[in-house]
Write an enzyme that holds these catalytic residues in place. Structure first.
Site, PDB file in Angstrom:
ATOM      1  N   GLY A  13      -8.072  16.629  -4.653  1.00 44.01           N
ATOM      2  CA  GLY A  13      -7.848  17.245  -5.973  1.00 44.01           C
ATOM      3  C   GLY A  13      -8.366  18.660  -6.117  1.00 44.01           C
ATOM      4  N   GLY A  65      -9.650  10.608  -4.258  1.00 43.59           N
ATOM      5  CA  GLY A  65      -8.472  10.058  -4.916  1.00 43.59           C
ATOM      6  C   GLY A  65      -8.331   8.567  -4.608  1.00 43.59           C
ATOM      7  N   ASP A  66      -7.117   8.081  -4.754  1.00 42.96           N
ATOM      8  CA  ASP A  66      -6.846   6.658  -4.538  1.00 42.96           C
ATOM      9  C   ASP A  66      -7.206   6.202  -3.126  1.00 42.96           C
ATOM     10  OD1 ASP A  66      -5.913   6.443  -7.084  1.00 42.96           O
ATOM     11  OD2 ASP A  66      -3.797   6.617  -6.532  1.00 42.96           O
ATOM     12  N   GLU A  71     -10.495   2.852   0.449  1.00 41.52           N
ATOM     13  CA  GLU A  71     -11.385   2.689   1.607  1.00 41.52           C
ATOM     14  C   GLU A  71     -12.718   2.086   1.178  1.00 41.52           C
ATOM     15  OE1 GLU A  71     -11.823   6.066   4.231  1.00 41.52           O
ATOM     16  OE2 GLU A  71      -9.718   6.600   3.991  1.00 41.52           O
ATOM     17  N   ASP A 217      -7.909 -10.416 -15.719  1.00 46.01           N
ATOM     18  CA  ASP A 217      -7.275 -11.688 -16.099  1.00 46.01           C
ATOM     19  C   ASP A 217      -6.782 -12.520 -14.908  1.00 46.01           C
ATOM     20  OD1 ASP A 217      -5.138 -10.156 -15.351  1.00 46.01           O
ATOM     21  OD2 ASP A 217      -3.996 -10.404 -17.205  1.00 46.01           O
ATOM     22  N   GLU A 275      -0.285   5.162  -1.167  1.00 46.62           N
ATOM     23  CA  GLU A 275      -0.163   5.598   0.218  1.00 46.62           C
ATOM     24  C   GLU A 275       0.756   4.650   0.981  1.00 46.62           C
ATOM     25  OE1 GLU A 275      -3.808   6.549   2.121  1.00 46.62           O
ATOM     26  OE2 GLU A 275      -4.195   8.108   0.625  1.00 46.62           O
TER      27      GLU A 275
HETATM   28 MG   LIG Z   1      -4.476  -8.228 -14.474  1.00 47.05          MG
END
Ligand SMILES: [Mg+2]
Length: 301
Positions: A13, A65-66, A71, A217, A275
Site C-alpha cells: 500500500g 495487505g491481504d 500468511e 456465525d 490472490e
Molecule cells: Mg459468517
C-alpha cells in the site's frame, strides 16, 4: 514483559508504513510490549519466519495487505500448541477484511486499538481441507481483478484500480457450468461469478454478499451470479447488487452454508483472499468456526 512479534510488509500500500513505523513500535512499547520487528522480504517469507519463531511470543501483529494477513493466519493455525492472538494493522489498497473487522485505516490508531483491545474470535475458511483463507474465495470477474492487477498499479490507483479492471472484465465474462452443493442444497447452471465469503466487502465493494454478514456465525455467504445475456439482465444484476435484494433478481443465487462443494467439468481459476489460489475442477470449502482471535476493539453490532 509481554512479547510481541511484529511482522510487516514494507512495500504494501504505497509503502505507507515507512513514515509510521517508529510511532507504531512506540505505541506497542509504551503499552508494555517487548517488540521484535521483522520486515518481510518476499512472499511467504513472513509465514516461514512466524512458523519458526512465533512460539517465543505472546502475540503476533502483522501489517500489510491481504497476503500478509493470510500468511499470519495460516502460520498461527499451523502452530497448534496455543491460540496465538493476532493484531492487524492494514496497509493494503482495499483492506476488505479489516473493514469488516472495523479496524481503522489510520495505522497508529489501529496500533492503539490492538493494545487497548480485547480478543475477538473469528471464523476462518478452509479450502480442500488443506489451505486457509480469511474472508473470500472466488472465481470470475472481481477475482481476476485482484490478482491480475499489478502491485504498482494497485499502489498508484488504490481502489480505483479494482473498479477499472472490474468494469473491463465485465464485458468479457466467461461462464462456467458448475454444480454447487451447499450444506446439502444443490444448484447447477452457467455462472460467471461465484464467491464463498465471510466479509462485508470484497474488492473494496460493500454489500456484495448481502447485509447480514456475521464473522462469528460459523457460516459463509455463498453468492453465485448467473451468465448474463443481454443488457436487461445486466441491468437486473446491477439493481440486485445495489438493492441487495437477491431473491427477486433471478440472476443471483445467495445462501448461507458451512460446507460447500463446487464441481466443474473444466478447470476454474480461484482466488483466495484476492490472490491466485490455483485451478480446480472440484473444490471444497469449510468454515473453521472461531479459528483465530484478533486483538482489536470490538465491533458494535
Ligand atoms: Mg459468517
Amino acid at each position: 514483559m509481554k512479547k510481541m512479534l511484529f511482522v510487516f510488509n514494507p512495500n504494501s500500500g504505497k509503502a505507507r508504513i515507512k513514515n509510521k513505523l517508529v510511532e507504531i513500535v512506540q505505541i506497542f512499547s509504551n503499552a508494555g510490549y517487548d517488540v521484535t520487528v521483522y520486515p518481510t522480504k518476499a512472499r511467504m517469507d513472513g509465514y516461514k519466519y512466524m512458523i519458526e519463531n512465533m512460539h517465543n511470543y505472546d502475540i503476533v501483529t502483522c501489517s500489510g495487505g491481504d497476503g500478509t494477513l493470510n500468511e499470519t493466519v495460516s502460520a498461527v493455525l499451523s502452530c497448534s500448541d496455543k491460540k496465538m492472538p493476532i493484531g492487524y494493522i492494514p496497509s493494503g489498497s482495499t483492506n476488505d477484511f479489516a473493514n469488516s473487522l472495523s479496524i481503522p485505516k489510520d495505522m497508529e490508531l489501529a496500533a492503539e486499538y490492538i493494545v487497548e483491545g480485547s480478543l475477538f474470535s473469528c471464523d476462518i475458511g478452509m479450502v480442500n481441507k488443506e489451505k486457509y483463507f480469511c474472508y473470500v474465495a472466488a472465481f470470475g470477474a472481481f477475482t481476476e481483478v485482484s490478482y491480475l492487477t499489478p502491485q504498482y498499479l494497485k499502489n498508484m490507483l488504490g481502489h480505483q484500480a479494482y473498479i477499472l479492471e472490474a468494469a473491463k472484465s465485465l464485458a468479457a465474462l466467461k461462464p462456467y457450468y458448475i454444480r454447487v452443493t451447499a450444506d446439502g442444497h444443490k444448484v447447477e447452471g452457467e455462472y460467471v461469478y461465484g464467491m464463498i465469503s465471510n466479509t462485508e466487502s470484497v474488492g473494496g465493494v460493500k454489500g456484495l454478499a448481502g447485509s447480514s454478514v456475521d464473522l462469528q456465525d460459523g457460516l459463509f455467504e455463498v453468492t453465485l451470479v448467473k451468465k448474463i445475456s443481454g443488457p436487461m439482465e445486466f441491468q437486473q444484476l446491477v439493481t440486485a447488487f445495489l438493492t441487495q435484494n437477491y431473491d427477486e433478481s433471478g440472476s443471483i443465487f445467495s445462501i448461507k452454508a458451512k460446507h460447500i462443494e463446487v464441481e466443474c467439468g473444466e478447470g476454474v481459476n480461484w482466488t483466495l483472499d484476492g490472490e491466485f489460489g490455483g485451478e480446480h475442477r472440484n473444490i471444497t470449502f469449510d468454515v473453521v468456526p472461531g479459528a483465530v482471535e484478533f486483538m482489536m476493539k470490538q465491533k458494535t453490532k
